[in-house]
Scaffold this motif. Structure first.
Motif, PDB file in Angstrom:
ATOM      1  N   ASN A   1       0.826  -1.220   0.000  1.00 59.20           N
ATOM      2  CA  ASN A   1       0.000   0.000   0.000  1.00 59.20           C
ATOM      3  C   ASN A   1       0.848   1.252   0.000  1.00 59.20           C
TER       4      ASN A   1
ATOM      5  N   GLU B   1      -8.864  13.145  -4.214  1.00 58.83           N
ATOM      6  CA  GLU B   1      -9.906  12.325  -4.812  1.00 58.83           C
ATOM      7  C   GLU B   1     -11.002  11.992  -3.790  1.00 58.83           C
ATOM      8  N   THR B   2     -10.556  11.579  -2.592  1.00 61.03           N
ATOM      9  CA  THR B   2     -11.534  11.234  -1.554  1.00 61.03           C
ATOM     10  C   THR B   2     -12.383  12.439  -1.173  1.00 61.03           C
TER      11      THR B   2
ATOM     12  N   ASP C   1      -3.145  12.368  -6.310  1.00 58.84           N
ATOM     13  CA  ASP C   1      -3.212  12.515  -4.862  1.00 58.84           C
ATOM     14  C   ASP C   1      -4.515  11.887  -4.346  1.00 58.84           C
ATOM     15  N   ALA C   2      -4.410  10.898  -3.497  1.00 60.35           N
ATOM     16  CA  ALA C   2      -5.598  10.179  -3.014  1.00 60.35           C
ATOM     17  C   ALA C   2      -6.515  11.062  -2.184  1.00 60.35           C
TER      18      ALA C   2
ATOM     19  N   GLN D   1      -7.185   0.580 -10.867  1.00 65.50           N
ATOM     20  CA  GLN D   1      -7.230   1.938 -10.305  1.00 65.50           C
ATOM     21  C   GLN D   1      -5.862   2.393  -9.827  1.00 65.50           C
TER      22      GLN D   1
ATOM     23  N   GLN E   1       1.424   4.993  -2.528  1.00 59.64           N
ATOM     24  CA  GLN E   1       1.251   6.370  -2.055  1.00 59.64           C
ATOM     25  C   GLN E   1       2.424   7.232  -2.474  1.00 59.64           C
TER      26      GLN E   1
ATOM     27  N   ASP F   1      -3.719  -3.804  -9.971  1.00 56.40           N
ATOM     28  CA  ASP F   1      -5.075  -3.272  -9.840  1.00 56.40           C
ATOM     29  C   ASP F   1      -5.251  -2.069 -10.788  1.00 56.40           C
TER      30      ASP F   1
ATOM     31  N   LYS G   1      -3.645   5.648 -11.110  1.00 57.21           N
ATOM     32  CA  LYS G   1      -3.118   6.673 -10.201  1.00 57.21           C
ATOM     33  C   LYS G   1      -1.606   6.801 -10.322  1.00 57.21           C
TER      34      LYS G   1
END
Lengths: 477, 203
Positions: free
Chosen positions: B109, B178-179, B174-175, B164, B113, B162, B168
């Motif tokens: 993960n 998006e969130t 930048d996550a 997505q 990032q 994956d 990215k």
């Protein structure tokens, strides 16, 4: 059409927290965000650069644990000798003040190891989602909360949005059934599980622990079990909440009171795995077959029963594993075939988020008291230290007189923190020193460069301190 | 975050399993409050002896691999501590992709990032890349759009990623931004939560 199967505990917590779905990724609401000094400075710096506020400071709690010295804490941060550690602690102090986050600073009796503090304060509750920039966040799963470690970018994400972007993991059930032999407990179960599935065996899964032996564990024991889940590769471990959980939580500072308690209880009781739920993987262990267990190598999967011997690298299946075992034995200074009880220890460390709670200290103190009765103390040349998990654990132990037992038996009684589990503070092994440790990682250099770590339960560590070598706790009961 | 599209870089073989993040970046380097400058601590105990001298045997100390941009390594890379200092240190050192048969979840993960590409290949493919990387030519090419790794001898392997996460990485997105587009959903969830679980709201 196939009938719908029931939901697992993990499915239920997951479903209760999905806020939205973007591009196939769930946005998962986070109920509790625990933070500490080491994995947050860059996250707050990121917020500042982007002028983003902290969305829910009231769902965030800060402690100082990784870096803190285990003596002189009353003097405060300014007295921390290590300049970089001091700056990191001061940075946390500034960040929480700026963003209005509650903080238990060094010297506050409520401060301690983040995974001891959360449950102790009643912040950790069943059915919650909990994250922290620390892999041992899995500990909180003992309450039936979905809890796991995250990186610093994700810490920033949670601070800014109170959510985490996640893909759902698979369901893995570990059942431990039956009655354990005397001297065997949660730490032994956890090491036995990791020994069986391997350090990557749980990768991609959330593990639910079930079975009569798990139900019989205290909350402290369940926390130890869930804590070590990450060492088997699974990010989160779970135990369904029951009366043991509710009894532990009742009356804690942050748990609901009065009518709210009844309401919460009703909600918490919905968190269990349905009888017809299907797991992607399942294993069953017989508690009666698990002996007091220790590690011999440099990975938590390198386990051996206390009655066993150091393995021969030639006995491993793949060339990769053989090479790793050879390297581990050389690093650990052990020879194949040697009884593990021959390993002489230099240091004993009782502490860490795995084993520094009151019950852990009681079980170690029991061995120390027994030794004292027989006129024995910590063996000559062995440094044995006890580091309680929080100021409140320390106070409780002192009220019960455990500190006096430890001190009389030749153990050091220290102030709370992560301490020698990872040696970020001054508590470190020196090269070649062998340590019987109640912590969670026996990686090369983890407790200090060249240090040799053997993981075991608090009672086993206390027995090693008295014997001067790795020893069978059953000889000390 | 810098976008990752394509990489042609020397690859260094590090044939050990279960390399944990304590090995990637030891504790003494975690006291920083910065993201940059962690290259000095990367694989510290593998790279340096107790006097701080370079160990000549370690792969990243060998002249041929000094500018390595890819690391080829054994199973379960990045296990242990969640420290994001591990990908930061690898990136700061110049490593932009890691190839293995498997990665630990949290490390995996954390890579995404930071624009560090973790590539999962089959055991025999990793073994072949490892072998070839030991030879004179050890330049490996990674094409993220096509999801391929090309070995020094020209063998091409496809990898899964994956969709997505791939997008990215390709765009360096930048996550958080998006969130935050889903902020109305978060507001709604919080309102509902306050009604259903009022004991979680501070009085």
């Amino acid at each position: 059409m196939q009938p719908m199967s029931g939901k697992t505990l993990y499915d239920k917590i997951w479903d209760a927290h999905v806020v939205d779905t973007q591009d196939g990724e769930a946005i998962l609401y986070i109920d509790l965000h625990l933070i500490h000094e080491v994995t947050t400075p860059q996250a707050f710096a990121g917020l500042r650069v982007n002028r983003r506020p902290v969305r829910r400071p009231d769902r965030t709690l800060a402690v100082a644990d990784h870096n803190v010295p285990t003596e002189g804490q009353a003097l405060g941060v300014d007295a921390v000798a290590d300049e970089e550690a001091r700056l990191q602690l001061q940075t946390l102090g500034r960040n929480v003040a700026e963003y209005g986050i509650e903080y238990f600073p060094m010297g506050d009796i409520r401060n301690g190891i983040v995974h001891v503090v959360g449950p102790e304060q009643g912040r950790t509750q069943p059915g919650m989602t909990i994250v922290c920039g620390d892999s041992h966040t899995s500990t909180h799963g003992a309450f039936g909360a979905l809890a796991h470690g995250i990186g610093t970018s994700e810490v920033e994400h949670v601070l800014a949005t109170q959510t985490l972007r996640q893909k759902k993991a698979k369901n893995f059930r570990v059942r431990i059934e039956g009655e354990p032999a005397p001297g065997v407990g949660a730490k032994d179960y956890a090491l036995a599980v990791i020994g069986q599935i391997g350090t990557a065996g749980g990768t991609g899964y959330v593990i639910e622990y079930a079975g009569s032996a798990v139900r019989a564990l205290s909350m402290e024991g369940r926390m130890t079990l869930c804590n070590l889940t990450i060492e088997g590769g699974a990010r989160a471990g779970l135990v369904a909440p029951d009366d043991t959980t509710f009894d532990y939580l009742k009356g804690r500072p942050a748990t609901p009171k009065g009518g709210a308690w009844e309401m919460a209880l009703g909600y918490w009781k919905t968190f269990f795995t349905d009888d017809d739920a299907v797991f992607d993987r399942e294993i069953v262990l017989d508690a009666a077959q698990i002996a007091p267990t220790v590690t011999w190598g440099t990975s938590p999967e390198d386990v051996v029963a206390i009655t066993g011997h150091v393995p021969d690298p030639a006995s491993f299946e793949t060339p990769d594993k053989r090479a790793s075992a050879e390297r581990a034995l050389e690093y650990m200074g052990l020879t194949p075939g040697q009884p593990i009880t021959e390993a002489k220890v230099d240091v004993v460390f009782i502490g860490s988020c795995t084993n520094s709670r009151i019950e852990d200290l009681r079980s170690a103190a029991k061995i120390a008291a027994k030794a004292l009765e027989g006129g024995r103390k910590v063996a000559e040349g062995v440094r044995a230290m006890v580091v309680p998990g929080s100021g409140l654990v320390s106070a409780q132990a002192e009220e019960e007189g455990l500190d006096e037992i430890f001190k009389a038996a030749g153990f050091e009684w220290r102030e709370p923190g992560c301490s020698m589990c990872l040696g970020m503070n001054p508590d470190k092994l020196t090269s070649g020193q062998r340590c019987a440790s109640t912590s969670n990682r026996n990686f090369e250099g983890r407790q200090g460069r060249g240090g040799r770590t053997h993981l075991m339960s608090p009672a086993m560590a206390a027995a090693a301190a008295i014997a001067g070598h790795i020893a069978d706790v059953r000889d000390f009961l | 975050m810098e976008a990752f599209t394509r990489l042609d870089a020397p690859a260094a073989p590090l044939p050990l399993s279960n390399i944990d993040t304590d090995q990637i970046i030891p504790k003494q380097f975690l006291k920083t409050v910065e993201r940059a400058g962690l290259a000095k601590g990367l694989f510290y105990e593998y790279r340096f002896d107790e006097q701080g001298r370079e160990k000549p045997d370690f792969v990243l100390n060998q002249p041929a691999y000094k500018g390595a941009g890819v690391l080829i390594t054994g199973d379960n890379f990045g296990c242990g501590s969640s420290r994001e200092h591990a990908p930061w240190a690898l990136m700061d050192f110049g490593i932009k992709a890691v190839i293995s048969t498997s990665f630990a979840d949290i490390f995996y993960n954390n890579c995404f990032q930071n624009g560090l590409l973790p590539v999962v290949l089959k055991a025999e493919q990793v073994a072949q890349l490892m072998d070839e990387a030991r030879g004179g030519n050890h330049v490996v090419s990674i094409d993220l759009e096509a999801q391929t790794v090309t070995s020094p001898s020209g063998a091409s392997f496809t990898f899964e990623i994956d969709a997505q996460r791939k997008q990215k990485m390709l765009q360096g997105l930048d996550a958080i931004g998006e969130t935050l587009q889903a902020a109305p959903s978060i507001d709604l969830y919080e309102q509902k939560r306050a009604l259903d679980r009022p004991w979680l709201e501070r009085a």
